[in-house]
Scaffold this motif. Structure first.
Motif, PDB file in Angstrom:
ATOM      1  N   ARG A   1       0.809  -1.217   0.000  1.00 60.59           N
ATOM      2  CA  ARG A   1       0.000   0.000   0.000  1.00 60.59           C
ATOM      3  C   ARG A   1       0.843   1.268   0.000  1.00 60.59           C
ATOM      4  N   ILE A   2       2.058   1.194   0.520  1.00 59.87           N
ATOM      5  CA  ILE A   2       2.844   2.416   0.663  1.00 59.87           C
ATOM      6  C   ILE A   2       3.480   2.875  -0.652  1.00 59.87           C
ATOM      7  N   VAL A   3       3.411   2.057  -1.703  1.00 63.88           N
ATOM      8  CA  VAL A   3       3.973   2.457  -2.995  1.00 63.88           C
ATOM      9  C   VAL A   3       2.888   3.119  -3.829  1.00 63.88           C
ATOM     10  N   GLN A   4       3.083   4.370  -4.151  1.00 64.68           N
ATOM     11  CA  GLN A   4       2.147   5.084  -5.007  1.00 64.68           C
ATOM     12  C   GLN A   4       2.481   4.795  -6.472  1.00 64.68           C
ATOM     13  N   ASN A   5       1.465   4.569  -7.265  1.00 60.48           N
ATOM     14  CA  ASN A   5       1.629   4.272  -8.695  1.00 60.48           C
ATOM     15  C   ASN A   5       2.603   3.119  -8.940  1.00 60.48           C
TER      16      ASN A   5
END
Length: 292
Positions: A116-120
């Motif tokens: 979840r902590i990785v955007q895109n």
């Protein structure tokens, strides 16, 4: 010379937080060690924080479910940092490309779920080796087979210039009385053959950065001299602590039981321990036979 202690309580008041290894310290792959659980529970009751720092190549939720089944209760720890989580961040940021060849057991496929902590996150697709842009290694297909069985596949991968993402730098673990190979042994072989391996668990920095983030999430940011690392792996737990400038407690009754002459439930032989540490060129701050 590492100081041999009788119990964690001897040194507990010197530290605000402990980064504690799981396999070999809190459990043996089959069941929890009751004395270790009691020691960490008591440490928390006195105000200490316990971050379980493990080279498990899976997300922390999966590890939490596993250790509950093994008998490690929630009151004995505060948070979990896994090499699986650290490696997944790199994977979904494109560290080894979009098309990957996966190595590991079926249970390890949760590694391929984006954190979840990785955007895109970049799209990741599992493909056969001859179509791959990179390798994700969570472990061997058969943990009892010698790493050399992977040489033919590795020769092809190296010829293609693939990088190998190692989700678990451990070389071996002991499940009960049986020793199993881990992803770190495969990554080492890959490098010896001329390939490039990327590591995200102990003793490498990313997992310690993650462990510190876990501490900050529960409201604690102690200085390094208030953190102790606990583990049984000289090349992972102890080497990682040394590299991070942290004190360490080596559990000699795990992977190095034979070398340190640690008998079941007992303590290491001082002479054997000193000789072992001299060969390995690493020195923990303290040593104890088993976490208690």
């Amino acid at each position: 010379m590492a100081q041999i202690i009788q119990g964690f309580a001897e040194i507990a008041d010197r530290y605000d937080a402990a980064f504690v290894d799981l396999w070999g310290c809190m459990h043996n792959g089959l069941r929890a060690f009751p004395e270790a659980v009691a020691a960490m529970t008591a440490y928390r009751e006195r105000g200490g924080k316990v971050i379980l720092v493990t080279n498990a190549p899976r997300p922390r939720a999966s590890v939490e479910a596993q250790i509950e089944r093994l008998g490690i209760p929630r009151e004995s720890w505060d948070a979990i940092a896994t090499s699986g989580d650290a490696g997944r961040v790199a994977l979904f940021q494109g560290a080894v490309g979009n098309l990957i060849w996966f190595m590991g057991e079926e249970r390890d496929r949760v590694f391929l779920e984006p954190p979840r902590i990785v955007q895109n996150p970049v799209p990741i697709t599992e493909v056969p080796l001859d179509e791959a842009e990179g390798i994700v290694c969570c472990g061997p297909f058969d943990p009892f087979a010698h790493p050399d069985v992977n040489r033919p596949g590795f020769e092809l991968a190296i010829a293609k210039g693939l990088r190998l993402l190692c989700a678990n730098p451990d070389l071996v673990v002991d499940r009960g009385e049986s020793r199993e190979w881990c992803a770190g042994a495969l990554a080492r072989l890959y490098e010896e053959m001329g390939g490039e391996s990327l590591y995200f668990g102990k003793p490498h920095a990313p997992i310690y950065d993650l462990a510190r983030r876990r501490l900050s999430q529960i409201g604690l940011m102690p200085p390094d001299d208030k953190i102790i690392c606990v583990g049984d792996g000289i090349l992972t737990d102890i080497a990682g602590a040394v590299g991070e400038g942290l004190d360490s407690l080596m559990i000699t009754g795990g992977l190095a039981a034979a070398e340190t002459r640690t008998t079941p439930g007992g303590q290491p032989d001082q002479g054997a321990l000193d000789a072992y540490l001299e060969v390995e060129r690493l020195k923990p701050t303290y040593a104890i036979g088993f976490l208690r």
